[in-house]
Design an enzyme around this catalytic site. Structure first.
Site, PDB file in Angstrom:
ATOM      1  N   LYS A 130     -16.847  10.963 -62.473  1.00  0.00           N
ATOM      2  CA  LYS A 130     -18.346  10.871 -62.790  1.00  0.00           C
ATOM      3  C   LYS A 130     -18.959  12.549 -62.139  1.00  0.00           C
ATOM      4  CE  LYS A 130     -17.487   9.108 -66.581  1.00  0.00           C
ATOM      5  NZ  LYS A 130     -16.166  10.068 -67.253  1.00  0.00           N
ATOM      6  N   TYR A 156     -15.044   6.595 -69.703  1.00  0.00           N
ATOM      7  CA  TYR A 156     -14.230   7.539 -68.841  1.00  0.00           C
ATOM      8  C   TYR A 156     -13.990   8.604 -69.629  1.00  0.00           C
ATOM      9  CZ  TYR A 156     -10.636   8.010 -65.341  1.00  0.00           C
ATOM     10  OH  TYR A 156     -10.220   8.167 -63.705  1.00  0.00           O
ATOM     11  N   HIS A 184      -3.703  13.565 -69.031  1.00  0.00           N
ATOM     12  CA  HIS A 184      -3.825  11.794 -69.576  1.00  0.00           C
ATOM     13  C   HIS A 184      -4.391  10.963 -70.109  1.00  0.00           C
ATOM     14  CE1 HIS A 184      -2.860  11.460 -64.021  1.00  0.00           C
ATOM     15  NE2 HIS A 184      -1.949  12.148 -65.127  1.00  0.00           N
ATOM     16  N   PRO A 243     -17.652   7.673 -56.659  1.00  0.00           N
ATOM     17  CA  PRO A 243     -16.796   8.098 -56.856  1.00  0.00           C
ATOM     18  C   PRO A 243     -16.038   7.248 -58.126  1.00  0.00           C
ATOM     19  CG  PRO A 243     -16.297   7.692 -54.924  1.00  0.00           C
ATOM     20  CD  PRO A 243     -18.154   7.224 -55.096  1.00  0.00           C
ATOM     21  N   TYR A 269      -5.796   2.111 -60.466  1.00  0.00           N
ATOM     22  CA  TYR A 269      -7.115   1.681 -59.711  1.00  0.00           C
ATOM     23  C   TYR A 269      -7.586   0.104 -58.852  1.00  0.00           C
ATOM     24  CZ  TYR A 269     -10.296   6.117 -61.649  1.00  0.00           C
ATOM     25  OH  TYR A 269     -11.148   7.495 -61.961  1.00  0.00           O
TER      26      TYR A 269
HETATM   27  P1  FAD Z   1     -22.323  21.170 -54.556  1.00  0.00           P
HETATM   28  O1  FAD Z   1     -20.345  21.108 -54.965  1.00  0.00           O
HETATM   29  O2  FAD Z   1     -22.185  19.827 -53.266  1.00  0.00           O
HETATM   30  O3  FAD Z   1     -22.115  22.083 -54.134  1.00  0.00           O
HETATM   31  C1  FAD Z   1     -23.617  23.004 -54.081  1.00  0.00           C
HETATM   32  C2  FAD Z   1     -23.124  24.156 -53.077  1.00  0.00           C
HETATM   33  O4  FAD Z   1     -24.129  24.333 -52.785  1.00  0.00           O
HETATM   34  C3  FAD Z   1     -22.745  24.398 -52.050  1.00  0.00           C
HETATM   35  O5  FAD Z   1     -21.717  25.444 -52.096  1.00  0.00           O
HETATM   36  C4  FAD Z   1     -23.219  24.278 -51.000  1.00  0.00           C
HETATM   37  O6  FAD Z   1     -22.661  25.116 -49.699  1.00  0.00           O
HETATM   38  C5  FAD Z   1     -24.091  25.262 -51.369  1.00  0.00           C
HETATM   39  N1  FAD Z   1     -25.342  24.991 -50.581  1.00  0.00           N
HETATM   40  C6  FAD Z   1     -26.594  23.326 -49.953  1.00  0.00           C
HETATM   41  N2  FAD Z   1     -27.533  24.102 -49.594  1.00  0.00           N
HETATM   42  C7  FAD Z   1     -27.596  25.340 -49.800  1.00  0.00           C
HETATM   43  C8  FAD Z   1     -29.028  26.468 -49.582  1.00  0.00           C
HETATM   44  N3  FAD Z   1     -30.323  25.584 -48.911  1.00  0.00           N
HETATM   45  N4  FAD Z   1     -28.494  27.703 -50.140  1.00  0.00           N
HETATM   46  C9  FAD Z   1     -27.508  28.083 -50.542  1.00  0.00           C
HETATM   47  N5  FAD Z   1     -26.443  27.094 -51.098  1.00  0.00           N
HETATM   48  C10 FAD Z   1     -26.711  25.505 -50.187  1.00  0.00           C
HETATM   49  N6  FAD Z   1     -16.837  13.467 -57.556  1.00  0.00           N
HETATM   50  C11 FAD Z   1     -15.262  12.687 -58.417  1.00  0.00           C
HETATM   51  O7  FAD Z   1     -16.495  12.630 -59.452  1.00  0.00           O
HETATM   52  N7  FAD Z   1     -15.058  12.818 -57.420  1.00  0.00           N
HETATM   53  C12 FAD Z   1     -14.641  12.757 -56.142  1.00  0.00           C
HETATM   54  O8  FAD Z   1     -13.471  12.361 -55.905  1.00  0.00           O
HETATM   55  C13 FAD Z   1     -15.327  13.498 -55.345  1.00  0.00           C
HETATM   56  N8  FAD Z   1     -15.699  13.240 -54.584  1.00  0.00           N
HETATM   57  C14 FAD Z   1     -16.304  13.756 -53.845  1.00  0.00           C
HETATM   58  C15 FAD Z   1     -16.176  13.807 -52.124  1.00  0.00           C
HETATM   59  C16 FAD Z   1     -17.722  14.714 -51.506  1.00  0.00           C
HETATM   60  C17 FAD Z   1     -17.732  14.672 -50.122  1.00  0.00           C
HETATM   61  C18 FAD Z   1     -18.581  15.214 -51.993  1.00  0.00           C
HETATM   62  C19 FAD Z   1     -19.631  15.323 -51.009  1.00  0.00           C
HETATM   63  C20 FAD Z   1     -18.787  14.507 -53.765  1.00  0.00           C
HETATM   64  C21 FAD Z   1     -17.584  13.967 -54.007  1.00  0.00           C
HETATM   65  N9  FAD Z   1     -17.516  14.009 -55.472  1.00  0.00           N
HETATM   66  C22 FAD Z   1     -16.324  13.283 -56.237  1.00  0.00           C
HETATM   67  C23 FAD Z   1     -18.678  14.642 -55.944  1.00  0.00           C
HETATM   68  C24 FAD Z   1     -18.088  16.216 -57.433  1.00  0.00           C
HETATM   69  O9  FAD Z   1     -17.624  16.808 -55.670  1.00  0.00           O
HETATM   70  C25 FAD Z   1     -19.441  16.478 -57.025  1.00  0.00           C
HETATM   71  O10 FAD Z   1     -20.561  16.545 -57.707  1.00  0.00           O
HETATM   72  C26 FAD Z   1     -19.619  18.317 -58.054  1.00  0.00           C
HETATM   73  O11 FAD Z   1     -19.096  19.207 -56.811  1.00  0.00           O
HETATM   74  C27 FAD Z   1     -20.868  18.855 -57.611  1.00  0.00           C
HETATM   75  O12 FAD Z   1     -21.034  19.621 -57.551  1.00  0.00           O
HETATM   76  P2  FAD Z   1     -22.387  20.893 -57.744  1.00  0.00           P
HETATM   77  O13 FAD Z   1     -22.093  22.265 -57.619  1.00  0.00           O
HETATM   78  O14 FAD Z   1     -23.336  20.520 -58.173  1.00  0.00           O
HETATM   79  O15 FAD Z   1     -22.669  20.657 -55.739  1.00  0.00           O
HETATM   80  C1  DHB Z   2     -10.169  11.346 -57.933  1.00  0.00           C
HETATM   81  C2  DHB Z   2     -11.975  10.850 -57.861  1.00  0.00           C
HETATM   82  C3  DHB Z   2     -12.034  10.345 -58.001  1.00  0.00           C
HETATM   83  O1  DHB Z   2     -12.985   9.456 -58.147  1.00  0.00           O
HETATM   84  C4  DHB Z   2     -11.919   8.853 -59.127  1.00  0.00           C
HETATM   85  O2  DHB Z   2     -12.454   8.110 -60.214  1.00  0.00           O
HETATM   86  C5  DHB Z   2     -10.539   9.814 -59.828  1.00  0.00           C
HETATM   87  C6  DHB Z   2      -9.715  10.349 -59.399  1.00  0.00           C
HETATM   88  C7  DHB Z   2      -9.281  12.620 -57.585  1.00  0.00           C
HETATM   89  O3  DHB Z   2     -10.086  12.370 -56.784  1.00  0.00           O
HETATM   90  O4  DHB Z   2      -8.342  12.839 -57.992  1.00  0.00           O
END
Ligand code: FAD
Ligand code: DHB
Length: 389
Positions: A296, A384, A72, A292, A200
């Site tokens: 980021k 961005y 994009h 979100p 957006y």
């Molecule tokens: P996580 O993906 O949370 O992974 C952590 C892992 O650790 C999980 O698999 C969990 O099961 C495991 N865990 C937890 N506790 C324990 C424990 N005690 N012992 C062992 N394992 C454990 N970001 C965007 O940029 N755009 C979005 O649209 C967006 N939507 C989101 C929607 C939701 C509902 C959430 C919660 C987050 C969203 N995010 C989004 C943020 C993005 O998904 C996260 O920043 C990203 O998943 C971070 O990755 P991570 O591996 O650090 O954490």
């Molecule tokens: C998506 C989520 C976001 O928070 C964003 O800023 C852009 C895209 C997505 O889930 O596609």
């Protein structure tokens, strides 16, 4: 069991770190609380910065991404029936790609399995011991049986609700938080995206975002009340509300269909400091959360992994610990800038319940400024596409 780096959490942060380290001959074990299928069923981020893509390439897991992602060059911002584009390519000569977190995680699991990487699923009761000593170890149970892993370092990649952050004593740990008075209701539907770029949308009924995963998979979000539940929203009600928040031209083109996923995420800004305590390093959502808007979350997790990976490699391969010693400082410097940008985009585009007429005028003036001011557009584009690591 013994390993060099015990990684708590098998989300994108933990898997990416494990894959990168193992390719440099550094041994890791990943402990994941859930099953692989559960982790893959979570629909989350969709936009990757090129820094994250480069890291996937370095980890040897970008083959499918390079084939299937969509580049994009820009995005659309709309307010009421007005809209304008922010072209990242023209403004800063960089782009982002669309490739879902689910696919990133799937590719990482496949690569870990191909290399016989050790991932333990369904772990319970993880406790990190002696993180501030020279001999840390981690205990956990699987099916009621207790296990122990002795290690040299622990990487806390266990998300916002994990145990790693809580291991750092409150005398050392400082937390900063802002909760927003709304959430995002998101749906995934097997329909073509309404537009080739993301939209957006700021409207008087609240924020909306039109995003996508591929040419027949769309992701849409609308700002909702914190007291709403996904079950309160029929698909028809969701589509109707979305149409009212995006420009008429887009609403008329929107192809609707049944949702295949529907969920609500609350919006939060959160940072914990420091991100290192002794031999424990926090990465990704375990250390920080962004609202979100601006995509980021996953990308900031990736920059943490970049710093920790390079710090570990310098430590193990060159005997140089400076990268590890400066991990928290370097990661936080970038984290706070991502926090600022996400807070700014959230503040710019949402309706706040307690917003005064003056606040509304300020929002409108800021959008009008962004629409016409080159410097403001460059600042948005730089953030961005992702600030440099
Ligand atoms: P996580 O993906 O949370 O992974 C952590 C892992 O650790 C999980 O698999 C969990 O099961 C495991 N865990 C937890 N506790 C324990 C424990 N005690 N012992 C062992 N394992 C454990 N970001 C965007 O940029 N755009 C979005 O649209 C967006 N939507 C989101 C929607 C939701 C509902 C959430 C919660 C987050 C969203 N995010 C989004 C943020 C993005 O998904 C996260 O920043 C990203 O998943 C971070 O990755 P991570 O591996 O650090 O954490
Ligand atoms: C998506 C989520 C976001 O928070 C964003 O800023 C852009 C895209 C997505 O889930 O596609």
């Amino acid at each position: 069991m013994r390993t060099q780096v015990c990684i708590i959490g098998g989300g994108p942060s933990g898997l990416l770190l494990s894959q990168l380290l193992q390719r440099k001959g550094i041994d890791t074990v990943v402990l994941e609380r859930k099953t692989k299928d559960y982790v893959l069923s979570r629909i989350r981020a969709g936009i990757l910065e090129t820094g994250m893509v480069d890291l996937m390439r370095e980890a040897g897991v970008a083959e499918r991404l390079d084939k299937e992602c969509f580049v994009h060059d820009g995005t659309v911002i709309s307010y009421g029936d007005e809209h304008f584009g922010i072209n990242f390519k023209d403004l800063v000569d960089r782009t982002v790609v669309v490739y879902g977190q689910t696919e990133v995680t799937r590719d990482l699991y496949a690569a870990r399995e191909a290399m016989d990487g050790k991932i333990v699923y369904n772990v319970d009761g993880v406790v990190i011991h002696g993180a501030d000593s020279d001999a840390p170890y981690v205990t956990y149970t699987v099916d009621g049986t207790e296990h122990r892993i002795d290690c040299e370092f622990v990487a806390g990649c266990d998300g916002f609700h994990g145990v790693s952050r809580q291991t750092i004593p409150l005398t050392v740990r400082r937390e900063y938080e802002k909760l927003y008075p709304f959430g995002w209701l998101g749906i995934l539907s097997e329909t073509p995206p309404v537009h080739e770029e993301l939209i957006y949308a700021s409207s008087e009924r609240g924020f909306a975002l039109c995003s996508m995963r591929n040419e027949n998979l769309s992701r849409y979000y609308i700002q909702c009340s914190l007291s709403d539940h996904p079950g309160d929203w029929t698909d028809a009600a969701f589509w109707e509300e979305l149409k009212r928040r995006i420009p008429t031209e887009a609403a008329e083109k929107l192809v609707t269909g049944p949702s295949i996923e529907k969920s609500i995420a609350p919006l939060r800004s959160f940072v914990t400091e420091p991100m290192r305590w002794g031999r424990l390093f926090l990465c990704g959502d375990a250390a920080h959360i962004v609202p979100p808007t601006g995509a980021k979350g996953l990308n900031t997790a990736a920059s943490d992994i970049h710093y920790l990976y390079h710090g570990m490699v310098a430590h193990y391969l060159d005997g140089d610990s400076e990268g590890l010693d400066r991990y928290s400082e370097k990661a936080l410097a970038r984290v706070w800038k991502a926090e600022r940008f996400s807070w700014w985009m959230t503040s710019l585009l949402h309706r706040f319940p307690d917003q005064s007429e003056f606040d509304l005028k300020m929002q409108q003036a800021e959008i009008a400024f962004l629409r016409t001011n080159h410097a403001a557009q460059v600042a948005m584009a730089e953030n961005y596409v992702g600030l440099p690591y």
